[in-house]
Enzyme design. Structure first.
Site, PDB file in Angstrom:
ATOM      1  N   ARG A   1      49.149  29.704   7.590  1.00 45.53           N
ATOM      2  CA  ARG A   1      50.586  29.649   7.847  1.00 45.53           C
ATOM      3  C   ARG A   1      51.334  28.805   6.827  1.00 45.53           C
ATOM      4  O   ARG A   1      50.986  27.666   6.559  1.00 45.53           O
ATOM      5  CB  ARG A   1      50.846  29.109   9.253  1.00 45.53           C
ATOM      6  CG  ARG A   1      52.319  29.100   9.645  1.00 45.53           C
ATOM      7  CD  ARG A   1      52.486  28.725  11.093  1.00 45.53           C
ATOM      8  NE  ARG A   1      51.956  29.748  11.970  1.00 45.53           N
ATOM      9  CZ  ARG A   1      51.187  29.496  13.039  1.00 45.53           C
ATOM     10  NH1 ARG A   1      50.851  28.266  13.328  1.00 45.53           N
ATOM     11  NH2 ARG A   1      50.759  30.481  13.802  1.00 45.53           N
TER      12      ARG A   1
ATOM     13  N   HIS B   1      43.342  13.344  10.438  1.00 42.42           N
ATOM     14  CA  HIS B   1      43.046  14.772  10.434  1.00 42.42           C
ATOM     15  C   HIS B   1      41.573  15.083  10.681  1.00 42.42           C
ATOM     16  O   HIS B   1      41.208  16.230  10.937  1.00 42.42           O
ATOM     17  CB  HIS B   1      43.483  15.355   9.078  1.00 42.42           C
ATOM     18  CG  HIS B   1      43.544  16.842   9.028  1.00 42.42           C
ATOM     19  ND1 HIS B   1      42.590  17.597   8.376  1.00 42.42           N
ATOM     20  CD2 HIS B   1      44.427  17.722   9.556  1.00 42.42           C
ATOM     21  CE1 HIS B   1      42.898  18.891   8.494  1.00 42.42           C
ATOM     22  NE2 HIS B   1      43.998  18.991   9.202  1.00 42.42           N
TER      23      HIS B   1
ATOM     24  N   ARG C   1      45.363  12.764  17.888  1.00 42.20           N
ATOM     25  CA  ARG C   1      46.598  12.435  17.166  1.00 42.20           C
ATOM     26  C   ARG C   1      47.813  13.119  17.770  1.00 42.20           C
ATOM     27  O   ARG C   1      48.865  12.511  17.930  1.00 42.20           O
ATOM     28  CB  ARG C   1      46.471  12.842  15.691  1.00 42.20           C
ATOM     29  CG  ARG C   1      47.761  12.645  14.893  1.00 42.20           C
ATOM     30  CD  ARG C   1      47.562  12.980  13.431  1.00 42.20           C
ATOM     31  NE  ARG C   1      47.116  14.332  13.224  1.00 42.20           N
ATOM     32  CZ  ARG C   1      47.932  15.390  13.062  1.00 42.20           C
ATOM     33  NH1 ARG C   1      49.238  15.223  13.110  1.00 42.20           N
ATOM     34  NH2 ARG C   1      47.454  16.591  12.855  1.00 42.20           N
TER      35      ARG C   1
ATOM     36  N   HIS D   1      38.939  29.184   8.937  1.00 41.04           N
ATOM     37  CA  HIS D   1      39.474  27.828   8.837  1.00 41.04           C
ATOM     38  C   HIS D   1      38.388  26.825   8.448  1.00 41.04           C
ATOM     39  O   HIS D   1      38.674  25.638   8.269  1.00 41.04           O
ATOM     40  CB  HIS D   1      40.100  27.452  10.196  1.00 41.04           C
ATOM     41  CG  HIS D   1      40.886  26.186  10.191  1.00 41.04           C
ATOM     42  ND1 HIS D   1      40.473  25.044  10.853  1.00 41.04           N
ATOM     43  CD2 HIS D   1      42.075  25.865   9.613  1.00 41.04           C
ATOM     44  CE1 HIS D   1      41.366  24.085  10.692  1.00 41.04           C
ATOM     45  NE2 HIS D   1      42.344  24.551   9.941  1.00 41.04           N
TER      46      HIS D   1
ATOM     47  N   ASN E   1      58.673  18.257  10.655  1.00 40.87           N
ATOM     48  CA  ASN E   1      57.766  18.649  11.737  1.00 40.87           C
ATOM     49  C   ASN E   1      58.456  19.582  12.721  1.00 40.87           C
ATOM     50  O   ASN E   1      57.922  20.629  13.102  1.00 40.87           O
ATOM     51  CB  ASN E   1      57.284  17.407  12.499  1.00 40.87           C
ATOM     52  CG  ASN E   1      56.199  16.639  11.773  1.00 40.87           C
ATOM     53  OD1 ASN E   1      55.651  17.108  10.782  1.00 40.87           O
ATOM     54  ND2 ASN E   1      55.890  15.461  12.257  1.00 40.87           N
TER      55      ASN E   1
END
Length: 750
Positions: free
Chosen positions: A433, A620, A592, A463, A49
């Protein structure tokens, strides 16, 4: 609207909030309730991360500082102030990560018979195994790189693991041509070393570096046991074979993180694919954002690295252990026979109406279907595309792809559909990305298979998660639609929680047609019936829904706003939520990650509650839910409440309307809100783990796993009953005619 809501003290810095989120992930590595190998995995996740964070977010701050930008973010910090604060906070996080590694994980693993060893701790047989491994596997691919007057400092690639070496020419008397033995295959070969080249500065210390080959696993597993040695430690042990005639004085492992943000100039998209491919090559040489070195590295080596890599001292990270902990993500897969140290596997539930033997299109015509992955099997989505590809009545398929797996079955079925003569249009976002290379490859492949491929829009990332199937039914043309909150990725769907809606709703179908026409052509729909589309459309819709709730609250009636998202950072949306809370609207947020909102402003009257769930699965899904006057509206979306999603991306937000599917979506939010095992609660600007003392423990993710297994068991039982009844029926139909005939004969005899 209170103007005071826009003051900087009302907002948390986005980058610092992200580091706090990664800290919540780190806490999972410390939770003794989590299986041990999963704890190790969480620690590895925190490393990967933060690697991406430096390659993108910190790189962006560096660019702003280099451009002398002094404007402030929502929290009132300049880019330079942010850069300083980020590095200071991350230094503390690095120290904590390695305390967890050294003081908690290593002892716990050793207690379970899983060891990380240094070479000197091994017995003769184990050392011999590593010597042969080095000579047979590693030595042929290692390349020592010198840095001296004739050879400049070598290029160090992003996130590669390297060993810095300080050495001196061996004294002349020690350079007597003694035979040297090395292993080539299974044969020992003895030879006399060559004279090293003349060097007039023999007394000077020399610098060299060796890249640890990433084609091999970082963890070297010793035979017949769960004992591991790090690959870089093996290389260090035998480095002298790479530098005959020299004495190695010290070594140190190091790694650099570079600016890896893709910056494609988009004056037009006429050759976007080539521009992306060019940028992929260019970004490998981005500036160094961070230098990690082992904590006991020789100061001479450290200074040499800092000087030649042009690293600011604040971006120098000395670590108390192995550089780069991402190898811990691979540990579970290499430990054999210890399922008790992992999460119990489960089988996602697949609605039999969505298997390949059923009439999936008939099931969608009958009613809407809401799925929640990974608890509901992602195979339902794959089967939807597969069915569309092979169904002779399907005329066209249109789909958006943002991130797909490296071996995507959906890509295969789209190509199969095109080769069968169906019209297939796919928007592949080649600017996604770190998936750019993968997406460029898939875009080329889809074109080769006969699909019409769109690469995205100028200045926008696409997206949204959409699939549209046009089919000729017995009563005319019908649109079959899937809308989702997550990517069409069959791999991440196993550990990301996402939601999707299968529907034949006419107005949504028309909206989907208009949206795809907008993406592929010059269409500018005047309005959408039920979809809300970014840029701008989702922001306006959320603003309007908040206004409605404010009016309800001002009239003295209860009003509720509930939202679930990955990140909340858009200043205007946060101000609107402040405005709602100040007016008496109850606001419940499940966030989150990044949370730039503070919920301790006195004017809010405690009306904003914020939870963050971090657990086995990565949360998500995005849910936007509004309730007042006995009525509730619930929507799902691909968009977070971030400025980039609302202003600079094509995103979709869609309603869940069927009574059954609507209640299912509300129940999902309710269960997550009541979680008291994985939940962190925001107090002001800081999250604290929810104290569930005295309460019955409720883990929402485990609840959904249990429900999926229950549905699976019920379905299996039902199938078994059907098979049993079928067998009984077949038996009866075989014997009843005979019994009937015998009775007739007996009657005749009587």
């Amino acid at each position: 609207m209170y103007k005071d809501f826009y003051q900087s003290q009302n907002y948390v810095n986005r980058e610092l909030s992200w580091i706090d989120f990664n800290g919540r992930v780190l806490e999972e590595a410390q939770q003794k309730d989590n299986p041990l190998l999963e704890r190790a995995n969480f620690l590895g996740i925190t490393q990967s991360n933060v690697d991406e964070f430096f390659m993108v977010r910190v790189a962006s701050l560096h660019k702003l500082v280099a451009a002398n930008v002094t404007t402030t973010d929502a929290s009132g910090m300049t880019p330079e102030e942010q850069l300083k604060a980020v590095n200071e906070k991350e230094h503390r996080m690095v120290a904590k990560r390695y305390r967890v590694y050294n003081n908690e994980l290593l002892p716990a693993l050793a207690k379970e018979g899983i060891f990380f060893r240094h070479f000197t701790e091994l017995d003769n047989q184990q050392q011999e195994f590593l010597r042969r491994y080095f000579n047979e596997e590693l030595l042929p691919v290692l390349t020592p790189m010198a840095d001296d007057s004739s050879r400049p400092f070598p290029f160090i690639s992003n996130n590669s693991l390297n060993i810095a070496i300080k050495l001196k020419r061996a004294p002349k008397d020690s350079q007597v041509q003694a035979p040297q033995t090395v292993l080539e295959g299974d044969q020992e070969v003895t030879g006399r070393p060559q004279e090293p080249h003349d060097d007039r500065n023999e007394a000077e210390e020399k610098f060299a570096t060796v890249r640890v080959p990433d084609i091999y696993r970082r963890l070297v597993k010793l035979p017949h046991e769960n004992t591991f040695v790090l690959l870089d430690e093996v290389v260090k042990q035998f480095l002298d074979l790479l530098f005959p005639g020299y004495v190695i004085q010290s070594t140190g492992t190091y790694r650099v993180s570079r600016d890896m943000d893709l910056d494609v100039a988009e004056a037009d998209t006429s050759d976007l694919l080539r521009a992306v491919q060019h940028q992929l090559r260019e970004r490998e040489h981005g500036s160094v954002m961070r230098l990690e070195v082992q904590g006991d590295i020789d100061p001479w080596l450290e200074n040499h690295l800092v000087k030649n890599l042009k690293v600011n001292t604040i971006a120098l990270y000395r670590v108390d252990g192995p550089v780069d902990l991402t190898f811990l993500k691979k540990l579970s897969g290499m430990v054999h026979g210890r399922d008790d140290l992992r999460y119990r596997p489960f089988k996602p539930y697949l609605d039999p109406q969505f298997d390949m033997d059923s009439d999936l299109f008939a099931a969608m015509r009958e009613k809407d279907h809401l799925v929640q992955h990974p608890y509901d099997n992602f195979q339902s989505v794959v089967n939807f595309i597969h069915k569309a590809a092979v169904d002779k009545n399907v005329l066209a398929i249109k789909m958006t792809l943002y991130r797909v797996s490296g071996n995507s079955p959906i890509i295969k079925y789209l190509g199969q559909a095109a080769q069968a003569g169906k019209q297939v249009t796919v928007l592949v976002e080649v600017k996604a990305r770190f998936d750019e290379k993968n997406n460029v490859r898939w875009a080329r492949r889809l074109e080769q298979m006969g699909c019409h491929v769109i690469y995205g829009l100028v200045g926008l990332k696409t997206h949204c998660k959409l699939a549209l199937v046009i089919r000729r039914d017995h009563d005319g043309i019908r649109r079959y639609v899937h809308l989702g909150t997550g990517n069409y990725n069959d791999v991440t769907a196993n550990f990301y929680t996402d939601m999707g809606l299968f529907t034949c709703d006419y107005e949504i179908g028309v909206d989907m047609t208009n949206l795809f026409n907008m993406l592929s052509g010059f269409a500018r729909p005047r309005y959408f019936h039920k979809l809300h589309v970014s840029p701008h459309g989702i922001r306006q819709f959320i603003d309007d829904k908040i206004d409605e709730q404010i009016e309800v609250a001002k009239s003295g009636n209860p009003a509720l706003i509930r939202m679930k998202m990955n990140s909340l950072s858009d200043k205007q949306i946060i101000a609107r939520l402040y405005d709602a809370a100040a007016a008496g609207v109850k606001v419940q947020l499940l966030v989150r990650g990044i949370t730039c909102l503070r919920n301790d402003l006195p004017v809010l009257n405690g009306n904003i509650e914020v939870h963050s769930i971090v657990g086995r699965f990565l949360e998500h899904s995005r849910i936007y839910y509004f309730e007042s006057n006995g009525h509730s509206d619930i929507y799902l979306s691909s968009a977070d409440m971030m400025t980039r999603n609302l202003n600079r991306r094509v995103e979709e937000l869609f309603p869940v309307e069927g009574a059954r599917t609507k209640q299912k979506a509300i129940n999902i939010f309710d269960k997550m809100w009541n979680d008291n095992v994985n939940t962190w609660v925001l107090h002001g600007s800081e999250y604290e783990l929810l104290d569930s003392a005295g309460q019955a423990r409720f883990n929402s993710q485990q609840y959904f796993v249990d429900e999926a297994e229950k549905h699976q068991a019920d379905e299996h039982r039902e199938q078994e009953n059907k098979r049993h009844l079928s067998t009984v029926f077949e038996t009866l139909t075989r014997h009843v005619p005979r019994l009937h005939l015998k009775r007739v004969k007996n009657n005749q005899h009587d």
